[in-house]
Design a protein around this motif. Structure first.
Motif, PDB file in Angstrom:
ATOM      1  N   ARG A 118       0.815  -1.219   0.000  1.00  0.00           N
ATOM      2  CA  ARG A 118       0.000   0.000   0.000  1.00  0.00           C
ATOM      3  C   ARG A 118       0.850   1.272   0.000  1.00  0.00           C
ATOM      4  N   THR A 119       2.107   1.143   0.363  1.00  0.00           N
ATOM      5  CA  THR A 119       2.951   2.343   0.439  1.00  0.00           C
ATOM      6  C   THR A 119       3.813   2.526  -0.803  1.00  0.00           C
ATOM      7  N   ILE A 120       3.676   1.646  -1.771  1.00  0.00           N
ATOM      8  CA  ILE A 120       4.492   1.739  -2.985  1.00  0.00           C
ATOM      9  C   ILE A 120       4.336   3.092  -3.690  1.00  0.00           C
ATOM     10  N   PRO A 121       3.130   3.660  -3.817  1.00  0.00           N
ATOM     11  CA  PRO A 121       3.026   4.959  -4.483  1.00  0.00           C
ATOM     12  C   PRO A 121       3.897   6.040  -3.818  1.00  0.00           C
ATOM     13  N   HIS A 122       3.887   6.081  -2.475  1.00  0.00           N
ATOM     14  CA  HIS A 122       4.709   7.098  -1.812  1.00  0.00           C
ATOM     15  C   HIS A 122       6.191   6.753  -1.900  1.00  0.00           C
ATOM     16  N   LEU A 123       6.516   5.478  -1.867  1.00  0.00           N
ATOM     17  CA  LEU A 123       7.917   5.089  -2.060  1.00  0.00           C
ATOM     18  C   LEU A 123       8.423   5.564  -3.418  1.00  0.00           C
ATOM     19  N   ARG A 124       7.607   5.415  -4.431  1.00  0.00           N
ATOM     20  CA  ARG A 124       7.998   5.896  -5.760  1.00  0.00           C
ATOM     21  C   ARG A 124       8.225   7.412  -5.746  1.00  0.00           C
ATOM     22  N   GLU A 125       7.360   8.100  -5.022  1.00  0.00           N
ATOM     23  CA  GLU A 125       7.491   9.551  -4.920  1.00  0.00           C
ATOM     24  C   GLU A 125       8.805   9.931  -4.233  1.00  0.00           C
ATOM     25  N   ILE A 126       9.134   9.255  -3.139  1.00  0.00           N
ATOM     26  CA  ILE A 126      10.380   9.525  -2.422  1.00  0.00           C
ATOM     27  C   ILE A 126      11.585   9.247  -3.319  1.00  0.00           C
ATOM     28  N   ILE A 127      11.527   8.149  -4.051  1.00  0.00           N
ATOM     29  CA  ILE A 127      12.621   7.790  -4.958  1.00  0.00           C
ATOM     30  C   ILE A 127      12.785   8.860  -6.037  1.00  0.00           C
ATOM     31  N   GLU A 128      11.664   9.388  -6.522  1.00  0.00           N
ATOM     32  CA  GLU A 128      11.727  10.453  -7.529  1.00  0.00           C
ATOM     33  C   GLU A 128      12.341  11.711  -6.939  1.00  0.00           C
ATOM     34  N   TRP A 129      11.936  12.080  -5.712  1.00  0.00           N
ATOM     35  CA  TRP A 129      12.526  13.241  -5.042  1.00  0.00           C
ATOM     36  C   TRP A 129      14.040  13.073  -4.908  1.00  0.00           C
ATOM     37  N   ALA A 130      14.446  11.879  -4.537  1.00  0.00           N
ATOM     38  CA  ALA A 130      15.860  11.629  -4.238  1.00  0.00           C
ATOM     39  C   ALA A 130      16.721  11.695  -5.485  1.00  0.00           C
ATOM     40  N   GLY A 131      16.194  11.217  -6.608  1.00  0.00           N
ATOM     41  CA  GLY A 131      16.994  11.170  -7.821  1.00  0.00           C
ATOM     42  C   GLY A 131      18.283  10.401  -7.584  1.00  0.00           C
ATOM     43  N   SER A 132      19.381  10.967  -8.019  1.00  0.00           N
ATOM     44  CA  SER A 132      20.687  10.343  -7.800  1.00  0.00           C
ATOM     45  C   SER A 132      21.435  10.982  -6.636  1.00  0.00           C
ATOM     46  N   ALA A 133      20.759  11.901  -5.918  1.00  0.00           N
ATOM     47  CA  ALA A 133      21.440  12.662  -4.864  1.00  0.00           C
ATOM     48  C   ALA A 133      21.590  11.881  -3.566  1.00  0.00           C
ATOM     49  N   ILE A 134      20.661  10.960  -3.304  1.00  0.00           N
ATOM     50  CA  ILE A 134      20.691  10.180  -2.071  1.00  0.00           C
ATOM     51  C   ILE A 134      20.004   8.837  -2.345  1.00  0.00           C
ATOM     52  N   GLU A 135      20.507   7.783  -1.739  1.00  0.00           N
ATOM     53  CA  GLU A 135      19.928   6.459  -1.951  1.00  0.00           C
ATOM     54  C   GLU A 135      18.657   6.293  -1.127  1.00  0.00           C
ATOM     55  N   VAL A 136      17.705   5.595  -1.700  1.00  0.00           N
ATOM     56  CA  VAL A 136      16.473   5.241  -0.987  1.00  0.00           C
ATOM     57  C   VAL A 136      16.462   3.728  -0.800  1.00  0.00           C
ATOM     58  N   LEU A 137      16.320   3.303   0.446  1.00  0.00           N
ATOM     59  CA  LEU A 137      16.358   1.887   0.804  1.00  0.00           C
ATOM     60  C   LEU A 137      14.987   1.477   1.343  1.00  0.00           C
TER      61      LEU A 137
END
Length: 220
Positions: free
Chosen positions: A163-182
């Motif tokens: 259920r949290t995949i949509p927001h995870l995608r959003e966080i990953i988009e915000w992060a870009g290549s500047a910071i890793e999302v785990l």
């Protein structure tokens, strides 16, 4: 190659985790409450063992269970634990400090980041307790302060990760290549391939990313 970061409790699970495919270890005590800092002895032996195996070690820096709002004494304890991790050659440390109002505690984080010199810094799932409208700005702050990655469930831990995949995608988009999302929380060796198909990441976190005996927690 996908990095499987397995959160383990104490030293005892490390050999089994590595044998079963873990490629990075997050070392904790008290996983039933989300993880706290292990003793110096445990940390030292884990660092030696994983160094020989050439497997990166992430040490949890958390003085107690409960929230992530820390007083000066607790921050002093965390600072000392960070110095210990540094002395023992730990690869990375994971911590998080928040205000009572649901904001990143920037003053506390600056103190802890400064004490982490030479090690990668990870903001753990305290990120998910930051007010949603402040998360993107908090991510920008972490980038500015050279934090390596953010561990996140993408929402409250009582929600299944599907259920949290949509927001995870959003966080990953915000992060870009500047910071890793785990991504983490509810990811296991049975569902991780499905999640990799839905998320553009190359690393995942969990207690059950590889089969382990006697894992006492369901949420990580």
């Amino acid at each position: 190659m996908i990095i499987k970061e397995v959160a383990v409790e104490n030293f005892t699970q490390i050999p089994e985790a590595i044998a079963n495919g873990a490629t990075r270890i997050e070392l904790n005590d008290n996983l039933a409450v989300g993880g706290t800092t292990v003793s110096r002895g445990v940390l030292e032996e884990a660092a030696k063992y994983l160094g020989e195996k050439q497997v990166p070690l992430v040490a949890m820096i958390r003085p107690r269970a409960g929230n992530f709002v820390y007083n000066d004494l607790e921050l002093k304890i965390m600072e000392h634990d960070l110095f210990t991790a540094q002395q023992l050659g730990v690869d990375a440390v994971t911590f998080g400090a928040l205000t009572s109002g649901g904001e990143l505690d920037e003053e506390a984080m600056e103190l802890l980041i400064a004490a982490s010199g030479g090690m990668q810094v990870v903001l753990h799932m305290a990120f998910d307790m930051i007010k949603p409208e402040l998360q993107r700005a908090s991510l920008d702050w972490l980038v500015e302060h050279e934090v390596t990655r953010v561990l996140t469930h993408g929402g409250a831990l009582d929600q299944p990760i599907e259920r949290t995949i949509p927001h995870l995608r959003e966080i990953i988009e915000w992060a870009g290549s500047a910071i890793e999302v785990l991504p983490g929380g509810g990811i296991n060796y049975q569902n991780y391939q499905q999640l990799l198909e839905q998320l553009p990441v190359k690393q995942l976190h969990g207690t059950k990313l590889v089969p382990l005996a006697n894992v006492k927690t369901d949420w990580r």
